[in-house]
Write a protein that holds these residues in place. Structure first.
Motif, PDB file in Angstrom:
ATOM      1  N   ALA A 129       0.841  -1.188   0.000  1.00  0.00           N
ATOM      2  CA  ALA A 129       0.000   0.000   0.000  1.00  0.00           C
ATOM      3  C   ALA A 129       0.873   1.234   0.000  1.00  0.00           C
ATOM      4  O   ALA A 129       2.037   1.213   0.406  1.00  0.00           O
ATOM      5  CB  ALA A 129      -0.935   0.001   1.216  1.00  0.00           C
ATOM      6  N   ASP A 130       0.291   2.337  -0.461  1.00  0.00           N
ATOM      7  CA  ASP A 130       1.024   3.594  -0.562  1.00  0.00           C
ATOM      8  C   ASP A 130       1.512   4.058   0.803  1.00  0.00           C
ATOM      9  O   ASP A 130       0.756   4.077   1.783  1.00  0.00           O
ATOM     10  CB  ASP A 130       0.099   4.646  -1.179  1.00  0.00           C
ATOM     11  N   ASN A 131       2.796   4.412   0.873  1.00  0.00           N
ATOM     12  CA  ASN A 131       3.401   5.004   2.073  1.00  0.00           C
ATOM     13  C   ASN A 131       3.252   4.107   3.303  1.00  0.00           C
ATOM     14  O   ASN A 131       3.119   4.588   4.416  1.00  0.00           O
ATOM     15  CB  ASN A 131       2.783   6.380   2.340  1.00  0.00           C
ATOM     16  N   THR A 132       3.295   2.794   3.096  1.00  0.00           N
ATOM     17  CA  THR A 132       3.143   1.841   4.197  1.00  0.00           C
ATOM     18  C   THR A 132       4.262   0.817   4.115  1.00  0.00           C
ATOM     19  O   THR A 132       4.403   0.121   3.105  1.00  0.00           O
ATOM     20  CB  THR A 132       1.784   1.129   4.135  1.00  0.00           C
ATOM     21  N   ALA A 133       5.051   0.722   5.184  1.00  0.00           N
ATOM     22  CA  ALA A 133       6.152  -0.239   5.214  1.00  0.00           C
ATOM     23  C   ALA A 133       5.601  -1.633   5.490  1.00  0.00           C
ATOM     24  O   ALA A 133       4.681  -1.808   6.296  1.00  0.00           O
ATOM     25  CB  ALA A 133       7.169   0.142   6.276  1.00  0.00           C
ATOM     26  N   VAL A 134       6.174  -2.624   4.839  1.00  0.00           N
ATOM     27  CA  VAL A 134       5.744  -4.008   5.031  1.00  0.00           C
ATOM     28  C   VAL A 134       6.963  -4.909   4.971  1.00  0.00           C
ATOM     29  O   VAL A 134       7.926  -4.637   4.247  1.00  0.00           O
ATOM     30  CB  VAL A 134       4.686  -4.407   3.970  1.00  0.00           C
ATOM     31  N   GLU A 135       6.919  -5.978   5.778  1.00  0.00           N
ATOM     32  CA  GLU A 135       8.019  -6.942   5.856  1.00  0.00           C
ATOM     33  C   GLU A 135       7.668  -8.185   5.034  1.00  0.00           C
ATOM     34  O   GLU A 135       6.520  -8.411   4.647  1.00  0.00           O
ATOM     35  CB  GLU A 135       8.256  -7.346   7.313  1.00  0.00           C
ATOM     36  N   VAL A 136       8.690  -9.009   4.816  1.00  0.00           N
ATOM     37  CA  VAL A 136       8.490 -10.293   4.145  1.00  0.00           C
ATOM     38  C   VAL A 136       7.693 -11.217   5.067  1.00  0.00           C
ATOM     39  O   VAL A 136       7.917 -11.263   6.277  1.00  0.00           O
ATOM     40  CB  VAL A 136       9.836 -10.938   3.782  1.00  0.00           C
ATOM     41  N   GLY A 137       6.734 -11.938   4.498  1.00  0.00           N
ATOM     42  CA  GLY A 137       5.926 -12.859   5.282  1.00  0.00           C
ATOM     43  C   GLY A 137       6.702 -14.113   5.644  1.00  0.00           C
ATOM     44  O   GLY A 137       7.661 -14.512   4.964  1.00  0.00           O
ATOM     45  N   SER A 138       6.283 -14.761   6.718  1.00  0.00           N
ATOM     46  CA  SER A 138       6.995 -15.944   7.210  1.00  0.00           C
ATOM     47  C   SER A 138       6.922 -17.122   6.241  1.00  0.00           C
ATOM     48  O   SER A 138       7.706 -18.055   6.342  1.00  0.00           O
ATOM     49  CB  SER A 138       6.436 -16.364   8.574  1.00  0.00           C
ATOM     50  N   GLY A 139       5.985 -17.082   5.305  1.00  0.00           N
ATOM     51  CA  GLY A 139       5.878 -18.176   4.343  1.00  0.00           C
ATOM     52  C   GLY A 139       6.830 -18.080   3.175  1.00  0.00           C
ATOM     53  O   GLY A 139       6.866 -18.973   2.328  1.00  0.00           O
TER      54      GLY A 139
END
Length: 917
Positions: free
Chosen positions: A116-126
């Motif tokens: 999403a715009d301007n939203t940090a996200v990490e790699v999923g555990s899968g």
């Protein structure tokens, strides 16, 4: 005909005032194709997928959905050993609609949540590629490129990226990579599937709708023409919006690509425009993909998509002034095979090709088959190649190829001058021509160009129109791209298994160690370079890398008996990528028999020290000896003794300890913690061991009124309450010896072990499976020991440490008992705990001291505890009748006065000696 052509030539070459010619979707001639290598189209689209490093590169415009690489404009490392790599990658002009996928080194990343715009996200555990050791290796923060977007919070953690680094109007990715050799071998390649620029669309009433995602080529072109940042910046008043709306409706005409397939738009625009090119070139790219014309008519730009239609007027011989110029197709513009290049998402957005007729044209009528057309063309291969940067569907591309081929084979070209009746015609219109000389009766042509002559006539450039050219024909379903079966050098399979065993090893010098043997079953992967073997104690947090190599058997020396070890092994490929770990665990067994009893235990008292010695036992798994002390000279036992020396490591067979009247006990302990079954005892009652004076004795029994933690007092006996935890007993009061002195401290501890489960009838399981001694080994499974802490001010104490009989310098003494159950079922039971503080007599002396004619105060260097010490004075040069008086004895010193026979104070030089404690 020759005369007619000459006449037409004369008319057409007359001076012309105004020429109107539209941008059209297909060039008169196909581009030149090199004999070897790639085309400009191939090179450009390959470049779209790459990561470039630049700070002044042009920013592309993305329409529709495309996979792009982007331009790295910022990179910086941070963290210990440059653990983190920060990166900013420009994707294109904003505001884009979405980023649906990110690929790192050609591997699609599974994120913990939607991008999403301007939203940090990490790699999923899968995600097995970029989620390692229970942690994400990548954090991404997309920015879609609105004009009001704020600075990246991810990059703003760096001092070099401030709040003004907003990149407004630019779509970009902010990324942070955590170094991991199994995931990254160099700077990661980043690619994104982008739903491109939001564009304004038109409703049927021509009202402009809020900008949104659209791949409609009419609306994409409208955006590009009007945009002042990267486009032409044409005013809306100069654009025929109705024509753009009409063209948009043609573009979304639904067609069935193949039998059984879902309907698709007849035209889409999925393009990455190079803003370094001339605007007119990018306009041609968009027009080419939708068969578009962009005439400038009536003071406005008008969009026409070449499709089926009807003639707006009919021109006859009465309207045609002068001659005409009629040309049939020629070899240079005629094809019997057309190849169209496009960008294929099913092949990782690489340039792909389709052709018409297709390679297998057996399903077509004979007239449409390549062999038939080639024969008709004199056996010559007439091949045309065309590039379409906006097309990403093989079915749309094949339709283009078919229309180009059919137009080239049925495309009469007619140039005429007409009267004012032709003024209603515009480029792209269809007009009927009726001309007896040509044999035309309402024959349809499409207007390609218009010219206005000085004599007010109108010149028309026309091309033959065939409605059947634009009828969509269902295509053959494209075959799926075969799955690559080659092994992936970056995907390493783990070893098949890991097996652990242990054994005792004896060296020639008598050293005995325990070894942990590791057997690895090989990985089936062909790219394995070596195996990495790691181990640790189960209680530790970090693994130790033990070996890296191709060998499958390993031996870890000097492991600890009864300790549990974790072992893990991974395979490492030639690419540097690693497999997952295969793990195993083992508790080291070692010898289970208790060690032999110690023999030849002897004690020699020398100058207040007890020199203990014994015979080395022959057990290979001997770990150390333990020595205890009891004040009893007879009847001493192991349990009722106080720990004196916790460990005397092998191969030592002697030790020096403080000499005391009582008994010394010794046992051997093996690597499993098993004790000798019987203690060996030697007693000493040598009365000349020091000259000690008892200062105080503190006994806690029988009431044990001190602080108890996890202990229960029952019948004047202390026991553990919860056998799963240690218990402590802190003595009721702190011992104060009055001042800081060095004192000898001994202790008496009476204890025994209690374990009801060791009764024969209470045991569970098979008796033969029990370890330890036949008669039980509770004494070795539980223990109580004394600890001491000292202070000089009764406020700040040292940490408690194991008590050992010896000399301590302090004023305040604090004691506690620690009760331990090693097996969770046996408890030590305490019946007596006594501490004795003694101080040994010591001598202080001085010589050649001048008394002076008065009282002389002698101060001790080290004060005594009491003033009950003896003082001897020797005066030098004493005359008959001279004498001295010793007065005011304190712990710190005394006064001495010398007098003669007349009792007159005199000055003398003297020596002294004092003895006390």
């Amino acid at each position: 005909m020759g005369g007619i052509i000459r006449t037409a030539t004369k008319i057409i070459t007359a001076p012309i005032k105004i020429i109107s010619k539209a941008l059209s979707w297909i060039a008169p001639k196909p581009p030149e194709i090199p004999d070897f290598g790639t085309t400009d189209f191939d090179d450009y689209e390959t470049g779209v997928l790459l990561n470039k490093q630049s700070n002044d590169a042009n920013i592309p415009v993305i329409y529709g959905t495309r996979l792009v690489g982007g331009t790295r404009v910022f990179m910086e490392t941070s963290g210990a050993d440059n653990t983190y790599l920060y990166m900013s990658i420009i994707l294109g002009e904003g505001e884009i609609n979405d980023i649906t996928e990110i690929r790192i080194d050609d591997k699609a990343v599974t994120w913990a949540s939607d991008l999403a715009d301007n939203t940090a996200v990490e790699v999923g555990s899968g995600d097995s590629n970029f989620y390692k050791d229970s942690a994400s290796l990548i954090r991404v923060e997309p920015h879609f490129g609105s004009d009001s977007q704020t600075a990246s919070s991810l990059l703003s953690t760096l001092s070099s990226w401030g709040t003004n680094h907003r990149l407004r109007g630019i779509a970009y990715l902010a990324l942070r990579f955590k170094w991991n050799q199994d995931a990254f071998s160099s700077i990661p390649k980043v690619q994104s599937v982008v739903q491109g620029k939001k564009v304004v669309t038109l409703a049927s009433n021509l009202s402009e709708q809020t900008a949104s995602f659209s791949s409609n080529p009419a609306f994409c072109l409208l955006d590009y023409l009007r945009n002042e940042r990267y486009g032409k910046g044409i005013a809306t008043s100069d654009i025929d919006l109705q024509s753009f709306y009409d063209a948009s409706q043609v573009a979304v005409t639904q067609v069935t690509p193949y039998s059984g397939g879902s309907d698709i738009n007849i035209f889409d625009c999925n393009a990455v425009l190079d803003t370094s090119k001339k605007i007119i070139e990018n306009v041609r790219i968009i027009l080419r993909g939708c068969r578009g014309y962009l005439p400038y008519t009536g003071g406005k730009y008008k969009l026409i998509i070449e499709t089926t239609g009807t003639a707006s007027i009919t021109l006859t011989e009465d309207d045609i002034i002068g001659g005409f110029n009629l040309n049939s197709e020629n070899k240079n513009d005629k094809f019997n095979r057309v190849i169209c290049s496009f960008v294929n998402p099913d092949r990782n957005y690489q340039v792909d090709e389709v052709q018409f007729p297709p390679i297998d044209d057996s399903g077509l009528t004979s007239a449409d088959q390549h062999a038939t057309m080639k024969t008709a063309d004199g056996g010559f291969l007439l091949e045309g190649r065309f590039d379409f940067q906006t097309i990403t569907s093989p079915y749309q591309a094949e339709e283009m190829a078919e229309i180009i081929l059919r137009r080239s084979r049925e495309a009469l070209k007619l140039n005429v001058n007409v009267s004012g009746d032709g003024y209603d015609l515009a480029i792209g219109d269809i007009v009927n021509i009726t001309h007896a000389s040509l044999g035309f009766s309402a024959k349809a042509f499409r207007v390609l160009a218009v010219s206005f002559n000085e004599d007010y006539t109108m010149g028309l450039t026309l091309v033959e129109y065939q409605a059947t050219h634009y009828t969509w024909a269902s295509k053959a379903q494209q075959s799926s791209t075969p799955t690559t079966t080659l092994p992936n050098p970056f995907l390493i399979q783990p070893p098949a298994s890991v097996t652990l065993t242990d054994q005792l090893i004896s060296y020639n010098d008598g050293t005995v160690i325990v070894a942990l043997d590791i057997a690895v079953s090989a990985s089936p992967n062909s790219f394995v370079s070596f195996y990495q073997v790691e181990y640790k104690k189960a209680s530790d947090s970090d693994f130790i890398i033990y070996a890296q190599g191709s060998g499958l058997t390993h031996r870890v020396l000097n492991v600890i008996d009864q300790e549990t070890y974790d072992v893990r092994v991974k395979a490492v490929g030639v690419s540097g990528a690693s497999s997952t770990y295969v793990t195993a665990q083992r508790t080291i067994i070692g010898s289970i028999l208790p060690p032999s009893d110690v023999t030849d235990f002897s004690c020699n008292i020398i100058n207040g020290e007890a020199h203990l010695s014994w015979e080395q036992i022959s057990d290979l798994d001997l770990a150390f000896y333990q020595i205890r002390y009891s004040t009893l000279t007879s009847g001493a036992t192991w349990q009722n003794s106080v720990s004196l020396v916790e460990k005397v490591s092998r191969p030592a067979t002697s030790i020096v300890v403080p000499a005391r009247v009582g008994s010394y006990c010794i046992k051997a302990v093996d690597k499993l913690g098993n004790f000798s079954i019987n203690e060996t005892i030697i007693a000493t009652n040598v009365t000349s061991i020091g000259n000690f004076n008892n200062i105080t004795t503190q006994s806690e029994n029988p009431n044990f009124t001190g602080t108890k933690t996890n202990l229960t007092l029952d019948s004047n006996l202390l026991r553990l309450t919860n056998l799963g935890s240690n218990g402590t007993y802190e003595f009721a009061s702190v011992i104060d010896i009055g001042a800081v002195h060095t004192s000898r401290i001994t202790a008496t501890l009476a204890q025994f072990a209690e374990n009801p489960s060791e009764l024969f009838d209470s045991e569970s399981g098979d008796f033969d499976d029990k370890t330890g001694s036949f008669d039980g080994d509770s004494p070795s499974n539980s223990n109580a020991h004394l600890e001491i802490a000292v202070s000089s001010d009764n406020s700040t104490f040292t940490e408690f440490k194991n008590f050992v009989i010896g000399d301590y310098t302090a004023r305040y003494l604090k004691f506690r008992l620690v009760l331990i159950s090693r097996d969770g079922v046996t408890t030590p039971v305490i019946s007596q705990a006594t501490v004795t503080v003694d101080m040994e007599d010591r001598i202080q002396s001085g010589n050649d001291i001048l008394s002076g004619a008065g009282t002389k105060t002698v101060a001790f260097t080290n004060p005594y505890k009491t003033a009950n010490y003896a003082v001897g004075i020797t005066g030098q040069g004493m005359a008959t009748g001279d004498y001295f008086l010793v007065e005011s004895k304190t712990i710190n010193g005394f006064n001495v006065t010398f007098k003669n026979s007349s009792n007159t104070v005199i000055s003398k030089t003297f020596d002294f000696i004092a003895k006390g404690f």
